[in-house]
Scaffold this active site. Structure first.
Site, PDB file in Angstrom:
ATOM      1  N   HIS A 165     -11.784  31.486  -6.401  1.00 52.54           N
ATOM      2  CA  HIS A 165     -11.148  31.809  -7.677  1.00 52.54           C
ATOM      3  C   HIS A 165     -11.509  30.811  -8.764  1.00 52.54           C
ATOM      4  CE1 HIS A 165      -8.381  28.774  -6.035  1.00 52.54           C
ATOM      5  NE2 HIS A 165      -7.930  28.595  -7.268  1.00 52.54           N
ATOM      6  N   CYS A 224      -2.895  34.561   2.993  1.00 49.93           N
ATOM      7  CA  CYS A 224      -3.472  34.177   1.708  1.00 49.93           C
ATOM      8  C   CYS A 224      -3.006  35.180   0.652  1.00 49.93           C
ATOM      9  CB  CYS A 224      -4.995  34.172   1.781  1.00 49.93           C
ATOM     10  SG  CYS A 224      -5.786  34.069   0.157  1.00 49.93           S
TER      11      CYS A 224
HETATM   12 ZN    ZN Z   1      -7.782  35.084   0.767  1.00 52.26          ZN
END
Ligand code: ZN
Ligand code: ZN
Ligand code: ZN
Length: 337
Positions: A165, A39
């Site tokens: 996010h 990620c």
């Molecule tokens: Zn992440």
């Protein structure tokens, strides 16, 4: 260079951003957490994102290294580009301009599997404060007329990365959706000399059938003419036209009610995918008595289909009164600070 093009009939601008289309994963979600578990937003991978433009960090930690609790970076695949001139021009009957704007990602916390409803209230407040910080910074660029802040939770809601996010897009024009709300609010104000949202809040508190929860400064309601099941608005109770200009202590209060609302949503509907967006006054008319900033939360429970696309009408299978009752009865555990 992306291009902004205006629909000559309904004056809606679209972004033609072919650079995004060129990505290898063109029409599947980009950058999804790869099978090997990589990620790019996780701590340790700071060099996989463009350099940070804002962060909350532990003292002594270096920029673009671990040690952050929240980090803002430019989007690696921006819908709009920050460099260049707008160069608004015509092409026969058509209007267009260069796709100038800023596109940033707010990496809300280091924990990959956290959700905004699971972080502490103190951390939630940081997320809200980072919105304010970036708005204030981006508005120093006079090319930007509106800053859109939004969050996609879950793949169905358009999130291409699982890591928590939000996103910010600074735009050289005020979006049509905002213009509609601004125009409607101005019309109400010209007629009644009152803010329509203040009127709504007054009536909702009296009727008390669409109020989910409220605290001293904020209120969460399901709007009377909800387009979608469990659509929610969060508004300041007293008139306020610009999100970025509320008193400092209001962000903690907003974090409290916002967190409570998201928890109720995830309890009631088993962590549904959702979008939320901030609606606030454009920078050119930041202080006014007709427009009242708010967040809109849209759980993605139904699909927008032919009738909605073709008519602008929405068929909502859940009465907002029932949704409010349901959400009111969900009892989230309080978050620690
Ligand atoms: Zn992440
Ligand atoms: Zn108001
Ligand atoms: Zn709105």
């Amino acid at each position: 260079m992306p291009e902004l093009r205006k629909d000559p009939i309904i004056s809606r601008w679209v972004i033609i951003s072919t650079e995004r289309g060129k990505r290898p994963s063109s029409f599947s979600p980009p950058d999804k957490k790869l099978p090997d578990g990589f990620c790019p937003l996780c701590p340790g991978n700071e060099d996989k994102t463009p350099p940070e433009v804002f962060a909350y960090r532990s003292s002594g930690s270096q920029v673009n290294t671990p040690g952050w609790s929240l980090r803002v970076v430019p989007n690696k695949f921006p819908a709009l580009r920050i460099e260049g001139e707008l160069d608004r021009r015509g092409e026969g009957i058509y209007d267009k301009m260069n796709g100038i704007g800023a596109h940033e990602v707010i990496i809300e916390c280091p924990e990959h599997t956290a959700t905004l409803s699971s972080v502490s209230l103190e951390h939630f407040e940081k997320v809200l404060l980072s919105y304010r910080a970036r708005m204030n910074e981006l508005y120093r660029d006079r090319r930007f007329k509106y800053i859109a802040i939004f969050r996609n939770q879950g793949e169905v809601a358009g999130a291409s990365l699982a890591h928590p996010h939000s996103q910010i897009i600074a735009l050289p024009i005020v979006p049509k959706r905002l213009m509609e709300e601004l125009d409607g609010s101005k019309e109400h104000f010209n007629y009644k000399e009152r803010c329509v949202y203040c009127d709504i809040i007054r009536q909702e508190r009296e009727q008390a059938v669409r109020v989910i929860n409220e605290n001293r400064e904020f209120i969460a309601i399901t709007p009377f003419a909800s387009r979608f099941p469990f659509e929610i608005w969060i508004l300041p109770k007293n008139h306020s036209s610009a999100f970025e200009d509320i008193p400092d202590f209001h962000y903690a209060s907003l974090a409290e009610l916002f967190s409570d609302t998201l928890k109720r949503l995830s309890l009631s509907l088993n962590d549904p995918p959702y979008n939320f967006m901030l609606h606030t006054s454009p920078v050119s008319e930041k202080f006014n008595n007709y427009y009242h900033w708010h967040f809109e939360i849209i759980p993605r429970l139904t699909r927008v289909a032919g009738f909605e696309w073709g008519s602008g009408f929405y068929i909502n299978p859940t009465a907002p009164e029932d949704a409010a009752q349901f959400l009111k009865e969900a009892a989230p555990l309080p978050s620690g600070r």
